[in-house]
Design a protein around this motif. Structure first.
Motif, mmCIF file in Angstrom:
data_model
loop_
_atom_site.group_PDB
_atom_site.id
_atom_site.type_symbol
_atom_site.label_atom_id
_atom_site.label_comp_id
_atom_site.label_asym_id
_atom_site.label_seq_id
_atom_site.Cartn_x
_atom_site.Cartn_y
_atom_site.Cartn_z
ATOM 1 N N ASP A 22 1.235 -1.539 -0.238
ATOM 2 C CA ASP A 22 -0.136 0.371 -0.214
ATOM 3 C C ASP A 22 1.004 1.298 0.296
ATOM 4 O O ASP A 22 1.520 1.987 0.974
ATOM 5 C CB ASP A 22 -0.600 -0.068 1.340
ATOM 6 C CG ASP A 22 -2.032 0.859 1.137
ATOM 7 O OD1 ASP A 22 -2.345 1.523 0.645
ATOM 8 O OD2 ASP A 22 -2.534 1.461 1.842
ATOM 9 N N GLY A 23 1.187 2.325 -0.823
ATOM 10 C CA GLY A 23 1.745 3.269 -1.189
ATOM 11 C C GLY A 23 2.924 3.116 -1.691
ATOM 12 O O GLY A 23 3.333 4.275 -2.556
ATOM 13 N N VAL A 24 3.183 2.020 -2.099
ATOM 14 C CA VAL A 24 4.620 1.283 -3.236
ATOM 15 C C VAL A 24 5.918 2.638 -2.143
ATOM 16 O O VAL A 24 6.324 2.813 -3.358
ATOM 17 C CB VAL A 24 4.661 1.262 -4.617
ATOM 18 C CG1 VAL A 24 5.415 1.307 -5.185
ATOM 19 C CG2 VAL A 24 3.713 0.843 -4.356
ATOM 20 N N ARG A 29 9.594 -0.091 -2.339
ATOM 21 C CA ARG A 29 10.884 0.104 -3.482
ATOM 22 C C ARG A 29 11.405 -1.077 -3.598
ATOM 23 O O ARG A 29 12.164 -1.396 -4.224
ATOM 24 C CB ARG A 29 10.902 1.605 -3.722
ATOM 25 C CG ARG A 29 9.575 2.176 -4.540
ATOM 26 C CD ARG A 29 10.063 3.267 -4.596
ATOM 27 N NE ARG A 29 8.782 3.815 -5.496
ATOM 28 C CZ ARG A 29 8.830 3.781 -7.086
ATOM 29 N NH1 ARG A 29 9.516 3.496 -8.102
ATOM 30 N NH2 ARG A 29 7.382 4.700 -7.527
ATOM 31 N N ARG A 30 13.255 -0.316 -2.342
ATOM 32 C CA ARG A 30 13.934 -1.875 -1.830
ATOM 33 C C ARG A 30 13.893 -3.135 -1.910
ATOM 34 O O ARG A 30 14.338 -3.621 -2.249
ATOM 35 C CB ARG A 30 14.321 -0.774 -0.478
ATOM 36 C CG ARG A 30 15.417 -1.762 0.059
ATOM 37 C CD ARG A 30 17.096 -1.078 -0.990
ATOM 38 N NE ARG A 30 17.879 -2.289 -1.196
ATOM 39 C CZ ARG A 30 18.225 -3.456 -2.041
ATOM 40 N NH1 ARG A 30 17.595 -3.364 -3.055
ATOM 41 N NH2 ARG A 30 19.144 -4.162 -1.773
ATOM 42 N N LEU A 31 12.487 -3.150 -1.451
ATOM 43 C CA LEU A 31 12.332 -4.888 -1.445
ATOM 44 C C LEU A 31 11.752 -5.092 -2.454
ATOM 45 O O LEU A 31 12.559 -6.921 -3.335
ATOM 46 C CB LEU A 31 10.868 -4.966 -0.481
ATOM 47 C CG LEU A 31 10.356 -7.194 -0.459
ATOM 48 C CD1 LEU A 31 9.641 -7.036 0.797
ATOM 49 C CD2 LEU A 31 9.492 -7.132 -1.626
ATOM 50 N N LEU A 32 10.915 -4.681 -3.807
ATOM 51 C CA LEU A 32 11.537 -4.811 -5.294
ATOM 52 C C LEU A 32 12.111 -4.702 -5.873
ATOM 53 O O LEU A 32 12.524 -6.011 -6.741
ATOM 54 C CB LEU A 32 10.261 -4.260 -5.743
ATOM 55 C CG LEU A 32 8.006 -3.779 -5.477
ATOM 56 C CD1 LEU A 32 7.912 -3.252 -5.593
ATOM 57 C CD2 LEU A 32 8.101 -5.892 -5.700
ATOM 58 N N ARG A 74 -0.658 1.649 -7.304
ATOM 59 C CA ARG A 74 -0.013 -0.004 -6.963
ATOM 60 C C ARG A 74 0.844 -0.194 -8.740
ATOM 61 O O ARG A 74 2.215 -0.688 -8.274
ATOM 62 C CB ARG A 74 -0.147 -1.191 -6.577
ATOM 63 C CG ARG A 74 -0.372 0.248 -4.778
ATOM 64 C CD ARG A 74 -1.042 -1.514 -4.251
ATOM 65 N NE ARG A 74 -2.311 -2.125 -4.299
ATOM 66 C CZ ARG A 74 -3.077 -2.321 -3.463
ATOM 67 N NH1 ARG A 74 -2.621 -3.021 -2.460
ATOM 68 N NH2 ARG A 74 -4.584 -3.281 -4.541
ATOM 69 N N LEU A 75 -0.456 -0.399 -8.929
ATOM 70 C CA LEU A 75 0.391 -1.391 -10.427
ATOM 71 C C LEU A 75 1.727 -0.379 -11.477
ATOM 72 O O LEU A 75 2.000 -0.771 -11.921
ATOM 73 C CB LEU A 75 -1.327 -1.612 -11.597
ATOM 74 C CG LEU A 75 -1.727 -2.434 -10.973
ATOM 75 C CD1 LEU A 75 -2.936 -3.259 -11.843
ATOM 76 C CD2 LEU A 75 -0.911 -3.713 -10.468
ATOM 77 N N PHE A 76 1.007 1.036 -11.625
ATOM 78 C CA PHE A 76 1.870 1.769 -11.718
ATOM 79 C C PHE A 76 3.203 1.744 -11.787
ATOM 80 O O PHE A 76 3.854 1.757 -12.429
ATOM 81 C CB PHE A 76 1.102 3.324 -12.346
ATOM 82 C CG PHE A 76 1.694 4.181 -12.691
ATOM 83 C CD1 PHE A 76 1.465 4.179 -14.080
ATOM 84 C CD2 PHE A 76 2.961 5.088 -12.076
ATOM 85 C CE1 PHE A 76 2.709 5.598 -14.273
ATOM 86 C CE2 PHE A 76 3.414 5.989 -12.905
ATOM 87 C CZ PHE A 76 4.421 6.539 -13.939
ATOM 88 N N TYR A 77 3.136 2.062 -9.772
ATOM 89 C CA TYR A 77 4.817 1.998 -10.161
ATOM 90 C C TYR A 77 5.294 0.951 -9.915
ATOM 91 O O TYR A 77 6.353 0.740 -10.108
ATOM 92 C CB TYR A 77 4.583 2.750 -8.521
ATOM 93 C CG TYR A 77 3.333 3.859 -8.190
ATOM 94 C CD1 TYR A 77 4.699 4.633 -8.879
ATOM 95 C CD2 TYR A 77 3.235 4.645 -7.089
ATOM 96 C CE1 TYR A 77 4.257 6.294 -8.682
ATOM 97 C CE2 TYR A 77 2.372 5.316 -7.324
ATOM 98 C CZ TYR A 77 3.256 6.348 -8.232
ATOM 99 O OH TYR A 77 2.893 7.544 -7.566
ATOM 100 N N MET A 78 5.041 -0.160 -9.818
ATOM 101 C CA MET A 78 5.126 -1.751 -10.177
ATOM 102 C C MET A 78 5.791 -1.551 -11.362
ATOM 103 O O MET A 78 6.921 -2.207 -11.239
ATOM 104 C CB MET A 78 4.311 -2.462 -10.033
ATOM 105 C CG MET A 78 3.980 -2.742 -7.979
ATOM 106 S SD MET A 78 2.831 -3.898 -7.989
ATOM 107 C CE MET A 78 3.321 -3.568 -5.658
ATOM 108 N N VAL A 83 8.226 -5.013 -12.592
ATOM 109 C CA VAL A 83 7.855 -6.537 -12.022
ATOM 110 C C VAL A 83 7.139 -6.707 -13.402
ATOM 111 O O VAL A 83 6.417 -5.776 -14.124
ATOM 112 C CB VAL A 83 6.639 -5.788 -11.086
ATOM 113 C CG1 VAL A 83 5.457 -7.041 -10.483
ATOM 114 C CG2 VAL A 83 7.145 -5.430 -9.746
ATOM 115 N N ARG A 84 7.106 -8.095 -13.304
ATOM 116 C CA ARG A 84 6.639 -8.568 -14.563
ATOM 117 C C ARG A 84 5.163 -8.911 -14.659
ATOM 118 O O ARG A 84 4.241 -8.624 -15.562
ATOM 119 C CB ARG A 84 7.325 -9.818 -14.602
ATOM 120 C CG ARG A 84 7.301 -10.708 -16.441
ATOM 121 C CD ARG A 84 7.550 -12.041 -16.347
ATOM 122 N NE ARG A 84 7.147 -13.255 -14.994
ATOM 123 C CZ ARG A 84 7.955 -14.203 -15.130
ATOM 124 N NH1 ARG A 84 8.489 -14.660 -15.846
ATOM 125 N NH2 ARG A 84 7.356 -15.197 -13.573
#
Length: 305
Positions: A22-24, A29-32, A74-78, A83-84
């Motif tokens: 939530d919020g990304v 971001r570090r985790l991703l 969330r989808l936009f930032y991912m 992210v695939r």
């Protein structure tokens, strides 16, 4: 980036990031980013598993958890991060009663995981009995690796969705922005209001937001939005209109400085730069107009206009 609402028919090897995101924010971001590093090392894609609605809304509806971002945000930032595939799976009471072992066997393994990335406080399975340590044990059993990222901090503060919510409810936009890594945003649909602002010379766009999402502390803010491909600046009031009403629902209304057009029924995103002042009750129209003029000047100064 692909979005799926069910498990795949065939397993496709992946590194999988688990969380609600939530919020990304910067911690997410570090985790991703760590997930991307592992995906590159293993020559596979990075996928994300998110449960909808937020598990807390199902398990503890009385808490009334307010969200920082829409699914679309969330989808936009991912996608921006790289992210695939994002799996949006329904969270139900049946899912909540799944044991940690069943969670791994019935959800993670069908996704083709060869490595999983989680935060230090991630929990899964019935009553939250599954924790990162158990996930590592189950990973050894089933042949996938597990990375556990510790709390990410900024100037000694832990970066978390709850700390960002707290900052916004206190009106601390600078802290919320720092933890998010960008300006907080309110998204909603422009609806008809009382049109009093138009009569006063300060027409406003009244924004209807979903009750699921957090609205910052009442007051006046310097803001901007994107209109027809350009950035439009303004000031936003969040409040109950105490000058005109004894009792009134909290409303969000934005006065844009340099925009003329019909925004009714359009969905807009308003980015918050700075909180200017608390909500006030004024002794009449003239006192209110004088304050609005002052607010306008202060907002323009903050926005560099």
């Amino acid at each position: 980036m692909e979005v799926r609402t069910s498990l795949p028919m065939e397993r496709e090897p992946c590194v999988l990031a688990l969380g609600n995101f939530d919020g990304v924010h910067l911690g997410h971001r570090r985790l991703l980013e760590h997930g991307l590093e592992q995906a590159s090392r293993l020559d596979v894609g990075l996928d994300v598993l998110i449960f909808e609605p937020h598990p807390l809304k199902v398990l503890f509806p009385e808490q009334g958890v307010k969200l920082l971002s829409t699914s679309q945000e969330r989808l936009f930032y991912m996608e921006e991060i790289g992210v695939r595939t994002v799996y949006h799976l329904p969270f139900t009471l049946e899912m909540a009663n799944t044991s940690p072992e069943e969670f791994v066997e019935k959800i993670l393994l069908p996704l083709g995981v060869i490595h999983v990335v989680v935060g230090f406080n991630y929990s899964f399975g019935a009553q939250g009995k599954g924790n990162p340590e158990l996930l590592q044990v189950l990973g050894q059993k089933h042949g996938f690796g597990v990375s556990v990222l510790q709390a990410q901090t900024l100037s000694g503060r832990v970066i978390s969705s709850s700390s960002i919510r707290k900052a916004l409810l206190q009106g601390d936009i600078e802290l919320a922005s720092a933890l998010l890594g960008r300006q907080p945003c309110l998204r909603g649909t422009v609806i008809h209001g009382e049109e009093r602002g138009r009569k006063l010379g300060y027409p406003t766009a009244n924004i209807f937001t979903s009750e699921d999402f957090l609205i910052p502390k009442r007051g006046v803010y310097a803001v901007w939005s994107m209109m027809d491909g350009r950035r439009v600046f303004g000031m936003m009031n969040i409040g109950k209109k105490p000058t005109f009403h004894e009792m009134y629902d909290t409303v969000v209304e934005v006065h844009f400085f340099d925009f003329k057009g019909d925004l009714y029924d359009q969905e807009i995103s308003v980015f918050i730069e700075h909180r200017l002042r608390d909500e006030r009750k004024f002794n009449g129209i003239q006192e209110l107009l004088a304050q609005l003029e002052n607010d306008c000047a202060n907002a323009k100064a903050v926005l560099g206009l």
